[in-house]
Scaffold this active site. Sequence first.
Site, PDB file in Angstrom:
ATOM      1  N   LYS A 183       0.847  -1.198   0.000  1.00 37.30           N
ATOM      2  CA  LYS A 183       0.000   0.000   0.000  1.00 37.30           C
ATOM      3  C   LYS A 183       0.881   1.247   0.000  1.00 37.30           C
ATOM      4  CE  LYS A 183      -1.684   2.618   3.096  1.00 37.30           C
ATOM      5  NZ  LYS A 183      -1.603   3.932   2.447  1.00 37.30           N
ATOM      6  N   THR A 237       6.445   6.948  13.930  1.00 39.63           N
ATOM      7  CA  THR A 237       6.613   6.101  15.113  1.00 39.63           C
ATOM      8  C   THR A 237       5.254   5.801  15.741  1.00 39.63           C
ATOM      9  OG1 THR A 237       8.854   6.871  15.474  1.00 39.63           O
ATOM     10  CG2 THR A 237       7.722   6.020  17.398  1.00 39.63           C
ATOM     11  N   CYS A 291      13.504  10.559   6.907  1.00 35.20           N
ATOM     12  CA  CYS A 291      13.525   9.989   8.262  1.00 35.20           C
ATOM     13  C   CYS A 291      14.908  10.094   8.891  1.00 35.20           C
ATOM     14  CB  CYS A 291      13.044   8.543   8.237  1.00 35.20           C
ATOM     15  SG  CYS A 291      13.851   7.565   6.970  1.00 35.20           S
ATOM     16  N   GLU A 388      10.481  14.883  15.833  1.00 31.42           N
ATOM     17  CA  GLU A 388      10.745  14.854  14.397  1.00 31.42           C
ATOM     18  C   GLU A 388       9.864  15.907  13.727  1.00 31.42           C
ATOM     19  OE1 GLU A 388       9.495  11.283  12.230  1.00 31.42           O
ATOM     20  OE2 GLU A 388      11.395  11.381  11.176  1.00 31.42           O
TER      21      GLU A 388
END
Length: 797
Positions: A183, A237, A291, A388
């Site tokens: 996906k 996460t 990332c 992040e």
Amino acid sequence: MDYGAAPEDSALALAWLDQFQRRFGHFINGAWCAPAQGEYFATSDPSTGDKIADIAGGSATDVGAAVKAARAAAPGWQALTPHARARFLYALARQVQKHSRRLSVLETIDNGKPIRESRDIDIPLVARHFYHHAGWAQLLGQEFPGYQACGVVGQIIPWNFPLLMLAWKIAPALAAGNTVVLKPAEFTPLTALAFAELCMEVGLPPGVVNIVTGDGSTGEALVVHPDIDKIAFTGSTEVGRAIRRATADSHKKLSLELGGKSPFVVFEDADLDSAVEGLVDGIWLNQGQVCCAGSRLLMQESIASQLSRKLQARMTTLRVGPPLDKTTDIGAIVARVQLERIEGLVARGITEGASCWQPDIPLPSRGLYYKPTLFTNVHPTSVLAQQEIFGPVLAAMTFRTPAEAVELANNTAYGLAASVWSESVNLALQAASRIKAGVVWVNSTNLFDAASGFGGYRESGFGREGGREGLREYLEPAWFRKAPLLGRGAAAGADDVNSAESGLDPIAGSATHPGDEPPIDRTVKLYIGGKQVRPDSGYSIECRSSKGLLLGEVPLGNRKDIRNAVEAAGKAQQWSSTTAHNRAQVLYYLAENLSQRSQELMTRLAAVVGKRQASRELKLSLERLFAYAAWADKYEGVVHSPPYRMVSLAMNEPIGTVGVVCPESTPLLGFLSMVLPLVTTGNCVVAVPSAAYPLIAGDLYQVLETSDMPGGVINMVTGRPMELTKVLAEHDDVDALWCYGDEALCATAKRLSAGNLKQVWTNEGRQIDFFSERYGAGRWYLDHACQVKNIWVPYGE
Ligand code: NAI
């Protein structure tokens, strides 16, 4: 002088979209299918806001059809020779190259990344990944004897490197013989759909690759589908945690590649101009939506102001603009929601007192753009330093000493990547060895290669993509899935368990005791930090022989005892830096000491498992100690030669503190079979000994006490496995958990581990024959005891 516009021609890519009337279904069983519920969503160009195409919304029905197709295709795909599978992967690599320009343009218009990046980085790496894995497909039988594919794999990918993440997922899965349902992210489905067409063009058998488009709910349907054998996920996460919980009650293998807050460390002796260019690649590549972006700049105080000045000067030359323009450095942010997320975090950073600086450069009037941003005066605990941001925002901090640099670098819940800049090879490699991250680039940044594994430590996830270790994620030992569940079928040595009554007095450990005197009590304690300690609870539990005879009592360990043991293990981490040779010596000497005590151990063990099993356990335990002592200096890393002027050193690093819940039916051999691979590779262990014969702890710590094993490396807490497993799974300072037990215990361990996303390895409720060297020892265990860190070092410049 300024650059003029140099737009890439998008006509061919747009013509390709028009061939589909800009409306795409799912790709299932080798054909395009309309979505079962008839729903479509739009994908748009973030640089203009214009809609590009309608994309099928995937429902659970669509996912079900795709899984069914993948399941049906699996036997045929696995029956092909490795060479035939290699040919398909090779053909896909070639096909990517033949259509590289169209794929680059599609990627850029869907994602917003500069065409220079999609053309020169993303798509060439996609082709490289398929080439490399065509090689693995060819060599599979020779390089992984006894292993087989997991089966049907569900893969969910993010929007930041859409086709590259697809390649990282699909290439190893197919090479290992799996079939796939993938996906793509809802913001960037186009190149995955273009890839589906390439699969048709190379004649890939229907059902081997299936692509179902949709949002998080489609991903969720894939995660919970009962006929999936493995889930591989890259993304946030938070979603990674949800997937960990959602798969806990199943036997699905899981790999997670999650977020990061990677340090970019510049020492005072670094080449500062190179470091500035490194930062451009480190944090402004793909608008910082990476990332492993070097989003925390750690500067040695002595060069901080000079580096900041150089950096600001360079930032004023960055061009933010249309992604299809070949002179653009920073393109568009993928979606409004992401832009708002960046703006929100920046605003919080300012509120927290950090100083924000942005260059005075123009932004296009339309589309989703954000200026490159530098924060100074950032507190290490602030949101800018910890969270992040996934945008072009750099948070700068300073340090004084190398030790402080490492401490700051590791001051994060993540552990995906790091860059280290210094002209001193000693300093750079010392820092690289101490930073907890899956990838460390020395005097470089954001380099990737199919042969070098990529993936995180800590909350950046577990599992690797690329390299040998990445392929392992899609394989498992062929015998493992066939092993019977505990309580069903014959366990190893089960014929011996409960079979023999030794007739000896197990408490005294001797056949007779003089006159009518009672034997002297034998008090077994917990073993924590190299010391025998009483349990916090003040309770004991009985330990009985197979005939119900009281053999003794052991402490009932609780949450507090586990915490103390974890703390002791944390203090013993120096074990990881003792040399492999020394660790081998310690293990050999343990074997010596165990052998010295074999007679009394034999007597006591026999009361529980029978004489025959006791003697086999003892014999094999000594052999196992020798085997792991032998492995200690032989289970080593490798050096990769990626196609750059670099080498990458793939180091097998210990994971840290590992909880171990030991098997019941083989109290001595099972304990050693699980604990030894971990300590051999430098981990420290908190072990819960066999619940059937926890008294073994008393014998083992006596052996440990007379050996050279440093206190805290092996800790033992006796008690109820379910209770102690829960505490270990939830403990944030436990870095991994190995759990042997029934299905309920294994599921609990996995579900409760989602907090710090520790790696959990279980027997999946199955019986493992620890008496067999093939099943009970060796590389499979060592592979799980380590995490690979790839350190990229310039070489041959
Ligand atoms: P996300 O984690 O929600 O999306 C990643 C993929 O997971 C997409 O395909 C999405 O459809 C799917 N997904 C979402 N919810 C799911 C669920 N419950 N079950 C299964 N699949 C699910 O990431 P999102 O919302 O696009 O971005 C949010 C933040 O995540 C970013 O700001 C960034 O910090 C981080 N992120 C990290 C990435 C990485 O490479 N480590 C990639 C993308 C985002």
